[in-house]
Design a protein around this motif. Structure first.
Motif, PDB file in Angstrom:
ATOM      1  N   ALA A 195       0.834  -1.215   0.000  1.00 21.26           N
ATOM      2  CA  ALA A 195       0.000   0.000   0.000  1.00 21.26           C
ATOM      3  C   ALA A 195       0.860   1.253   0.000  1.00 21.26           C
ATOM      4  N   SER A 196       2.045   1.161   0.608  1.00 24.06           N
ATOM      5  CA  SER A 196       2.917   2.337   0.698  1.00 24.06           C
ATOM      6  C   SER A 196       3.408   2.794  -0.672  1.00 24.06           C
ATOM      7  N   LYS A 197       3.371   1.895  -1.633  1.00 26.22           N
ATOM      8  CA  LYS A 197       3.801   2.264  -2.996  1.00 26.22           C
ATOM      9  C   LYS A 197       2.847   3.283  -3.621  1.00 26.22           C
ATOM     10  N   TYR A 198       1.594   3.213  -3.174  1.00 23.12           N
ATOM     11  CA  TYR A 198       0.556   4.083  -3.748  1.00 23.12           C
ATOM     12  C   TYR A 198       0.211   5.260  -2.827  1.00 23.12           C
ATOM     13  N   ALA A 199       0.806   5.257  -1.627  1.00 21.06           N
ATOM     14  CA  ALA A 199       0.517   6.334  -0.677  1.00 21.06           C
ATOM     15  C   ALA A 199       1.301   7.588  -1.052  1.00 21.06           C
ATOM     16  N   ASN A 200       0.601   8.687  -1.051  1.00 21.51           N
ATOM     17  CA  ASN A 200       1.237   9.956  -1.387  1.00 21.51           C
ATOM     18  C   ASN A 200       0.748  11.002  -0.393  1.00 21.51           C
ATOM     19  N   SER A 201       1.682  11.627   0.323  1.00 15.72           N
ATOM     20  CA  SER A 201       1.308  12.597   1.358  1.00 15.72           C
ATOM     21  C   SER A 201       0.551  13.791   0.787  1.00 15.72           C
ATOM     22  N   GLU A 202       0.655  13.986  -0.542  1.00 12.94           N
ATOM     23  CA  GLU A 202      -0.081  15.093  -1.162  1.00 12.94           C
ATOM     24  C   GLU A 202      -1.579  14.783  -1.216  1.00 12.94           C
ATOM     25  N   GLN A 203      -1.915  13.485  -1.251  1.00 15.22           N
ATOM     26  CA  GLN A 203      -3.317  13.059  -1.176  1.00 15.22           C
ATOM     27  C   GLN A 203      -3.615  12.726   0.283  1.00 15.22           C
ATOM     28  N   GLU A 204      -3.786  13.749   1.081  1.00 10.88           N
ATOM     29  CA  GLU A 204      -3.833  13.608   2.536  1.00 10.88           C
ATOM     30  C   GLU A 204      -4.924  12.658   3.022  1.00 10.88           C
ATOM     31  N   GLU A 205      -6.110  12.728   2.437  1.00  6.81           N
ATOM     32  CA  GLU A 205      -7.236  11.890   2.875  1.00  6.81           C
ATOM     33  C   GLU A 205      -6.909  10.400   2.742  1.00  6.81           C
ATOM     34  N   ILE A 206      -6.526   9.984   1.543  1.00 11.84           N
ATOM     35  CA  ILE A 206      -6.221   8.577   1.281  1.00 11.84           C
ATOM     36  C   ILE A 206      -5.008   8.137   2.102  1.00 11.84           C
ATOM     37  N   TYR A 207      -4.008   8.981   2.149  1.00  7.11           N
ATOM     38  CA  TYR A 207      -2.761   8.698   2.861  1.00  7.11           C
ATOM     39  C   TYR A 207      -3.034   8.398   4.333  1.00  7.11           C
ATOM     40  N   LYS A 208      -3.836   9.245   4.967  1.00  6.55           N
ATOM     41  CA  LYS A 208      -4.108   9.087   6.396  1.00  6.55           C
ATOM     42  C   LYS A 208      -4.986   7.865   6.656  1.00  6.55           C
ATOM     43  N   LYS A 209      -5.988   7.654   5.800  1.00  4.54           N
ATOM     44  CA  LYS A 209      -6.886   6.511   5.986  1.00  4.54           C
ATOM     45  C   LYS A 209      -6.125   5.183   5.861  1.00  4.54           C
ATOM     46  N   LEU A 210      -5.250   5.093   4.868  1.00  3.72           N
ATOM     47  CA  LEU A 210      -4.483   3.865   4.674  1.00  3.72           C
ATOM     48  C   LEU A 210      -3.542   3.591   5.850  1.00  3.72           C
ATOM     49  N   SER A 211      -2.906   4.639   6.353  1.00  3.44           N
ATOM     50  CA  SER A 211      -1.964   4.452   7.468  1.00  3.44           C
ATOM     51  C   SER A 211      -2.697   4.078   8.757  1.00  3.44           C
ATOM     52  N   VAL A 212      -3.853   4.683   9.010  1.00  4.59           N
ATOM     53  CA  VAL A 212      -4.625   4.377  10.221  1.00  4.59           C
ATOM     54  C   VAL A 212      -5.199   2.964  10.150  1.00  4.59           C
ATOM     55  N   TYR A 213      -5.721   2.580   8.989  1.00  2.00           N
ATOM     56  CA  TYR A 213      -6.288   1.237   8.854  1.00  2.00           C
ATOM     57  C   TYR A 213      -5.193   0.173   8.945  1.00  2.00           C
ATOM     58  N   GLY A 214      -4.043   0.464   8.375  1.00  2.00           N
ATOM     59  CA  GLY A 214      -2.901  -0.450   8.505  1.00  2.00           C
ATOM     60  C   GLY A 214      -2.487  -0.607   9.964  1.00  2.00           C
ATOM     61  N   ALA A 215      -2.521   0.504  10.706  1.00  2.00           N
ATOM     62  CA  ALA A 215      -2.191   0.476  12.133  1.00  2.00           C
ATOM     63  C   ALA A 215      -3.184  -0.384  12.908  1.00  2.00           C
ATOM     64  N   LEU A 216      -4.459  -0.315  12.537  1.00  2.00           N
ATOM     65  CA  LEU A 216      -5.481  -1.137  13.194  1.00  2.00           C
ATOM     66  C   LEU A 216      -5.193  -2.620  12.993  1.00  2.00           C
ATOM     67  N   GLN A 217      -4.837  -3.005  11.776  1.00  2.00           N
ATOM     68  CA  GLN A 217      -4.536  -4.409  11.493  1.00  2.00           C
ATOM     69  C   GLN A 217      -3.343  -4.895  12.320  1.00  2.00           C
ATOM     70  N   LEU A 218      -2.289  -4.087  12.376  1.00  2.00           N
ATOM     71  CA  LEU A 218      -1.107  -4.463  13.154  1.00  2.00           C
ATOM     72  C   LEU A 218      -1.411  -4.488  14.647  1.00  2.00           C
ATOM     73  N   TYR A 219      -2.204  -3.539  15.092  1.00  2.00           N
ATOM     74  CA  TYR A 219      -2.615  -3.468  16.500  1.00  2.00           C
ATOM     75  C   TYR A 219      -3.353  -4.753  16.901  1.00  2.00           C
ATOM     76  N   LEU A 220      -4.281  -5.198  16.067  1.00  6.48           N
ATOM     77  CA  LEU A 220      -5.045  -6.415  16.353  1.00  6.48           C
ATOM     78  C   LEU A 220      -4.134  -7.643  16.374  1.00  6.48           C
ATOM     79  N   ASP A 221      -3.173  -7.689  15.456  1.00  4.54           N
ATOM     80  CA  ASP A 221      -2.221  -8.810  15.426  1.00  4.54           C
ATOM     81  C   ASP A 221      -1.430  -8.864  16.728  1.00  4.54           C
ATOM     82  N   PHE A 222      -0.914  -7.717  17.145  1.00  3.68           N
ATOM     83  CA  PHE A 222      -0.089  -7.668  18.357  1.00  3.68           C
ATOM     84  C   PHE A 222      -0.903  -8.042  19.595  1.00  3.68           C
ATOM     85  N   ILE A 223      -2.078  -7.463  19.734  1.00  2.21           N
ATOM     86  CA  ILE A 223      -2.914  -7.720  20.905  1.00  2.21           C
ATOM     87  C   ILE A 223      -3.270  -9.203  21.016  1.00  2.21           C
ATOM     88  N   ASN A 224      -3.572  -9.821  19.889  1.00  2.31           N
ATOM     89  CA  ASN A 224      -3.938 -11.234  19.914  1.00  2.31           C
ATOM     90  C   ASN A 224      -2.761 -12.126  20.284  1.00  2.31           C
TER      91      ASN A 224
END
Length: 237
Positions: A195-224
């Motif tokens: 996903a980071s290949k397509y992330a561009n900080s100039e597209q702030e909305e998509i960039y932030k949503k992808l990073s937050v959702y990715g963080a949620l997935q990693l957070y769930l993995d770690f907690i489990n």
């Protein structure tokens, strides 16, 4: 010009990954603080675990609903809403996780947290640097996870309703859960890398949503991984 463009892509990629792990770390801190505060505050603890378990059950259901809402409506929701829901989820999870401070000693929790962090870190690094495509493996792991959840529910019913001793089976299930979530950690990390290949900080909305959702997935993995380690090795009070 090509070198400059490539350098910019690498910079954007690094920034995106750092942001994703930053959101995950923030969520872990929030959950930890909320869990500790709840466990050390008797009035709050009574509310969360009182009323015949209705509050804690409601919190668990709300957590599941939030994850589904984020997963299904990620494209439709604005970045601010995605971030808010993620932070709310980390608070709710902190409330439900407060029970571990009542069941296990602080040293046990700290040790298993460190062990979970080490296991998570190793598999995350594998997901970052491996050249192997983990997409197929990841799909099988998710299917296997669903099967484990079903088996866990059956075991729970057998132990609570029929009174069977399922401690040996539960131990095996916990080991399998840890193995599966370690694999899913590598899979999710690779997805974030892609996903980071397509992330561009100039597209702030998509960039932030992808990073937050990715963080949620990693957070769930770690907690489990962490919770299963506690169940497997933790000394109960």
């Amino acid at each position: 010009m090509e070198a400059i463009a490539e350098e910019k892509v690498v910079s954007e990629k690094t920034k995106f990954i750092a942001k994703t792990y930053g959101w995950m770390a923030l969520a872990l801190v929030i959950s930890g603080v909320v869990a500790f505060f709840t466990a050390t505050s008797e009035p709050v603890l009574r509310i969360v675990f009182g009323y015949n378990g209705k509050v804690i059950m409601g919190l668990c259901i709300l957590e599941i609903v939030l994850v589904f809402v984020l997963s299904i409506n990620l494209r439709k929701l604005p970045a601010a809403a995605v971030t808010l829901l993620f932070l709310v989820y980390s608070v709710l999870n902190g409330l439900t996780l407060s029970s571990i401070f009542c069941v296990y000693g602080f040293e046990t929790i700290a040790f298993d947290f460190g062990a979970a962090a080490l296991m998570f870190g190793i598999m995350s690094l594998y997901g970052i640097f491996t050249k192997r495509n983990l997409a197929t493996v990841g799909k099988y792991l998710v299917m296997f996870l669903v099967g484990l959840i079903v088996i866990s529910l059956i075991n729970f019913l057998l132990s609570k309703v029929l009174g069977y001793d399922i401690s040996a089976v539960d131990w095996i299930i916990s080991v399998l859960f840890i193995i599966v979530f370690m694999g899913i950690t590598a899979y999710d990390t690779q997805k974030i890398m892609n996903a980071s290949k397509y992330a561009n900080s100039e597209q702030e909305e998509i960039y932030k949503k992808l990073s937050v959702y990715g963080a949620l997935q990693l957070y769930l993995d770690f907690i489990n991984i962490f919770l299963r380690l506690l169940r497997l090795t933790g000394r109960r009070r």
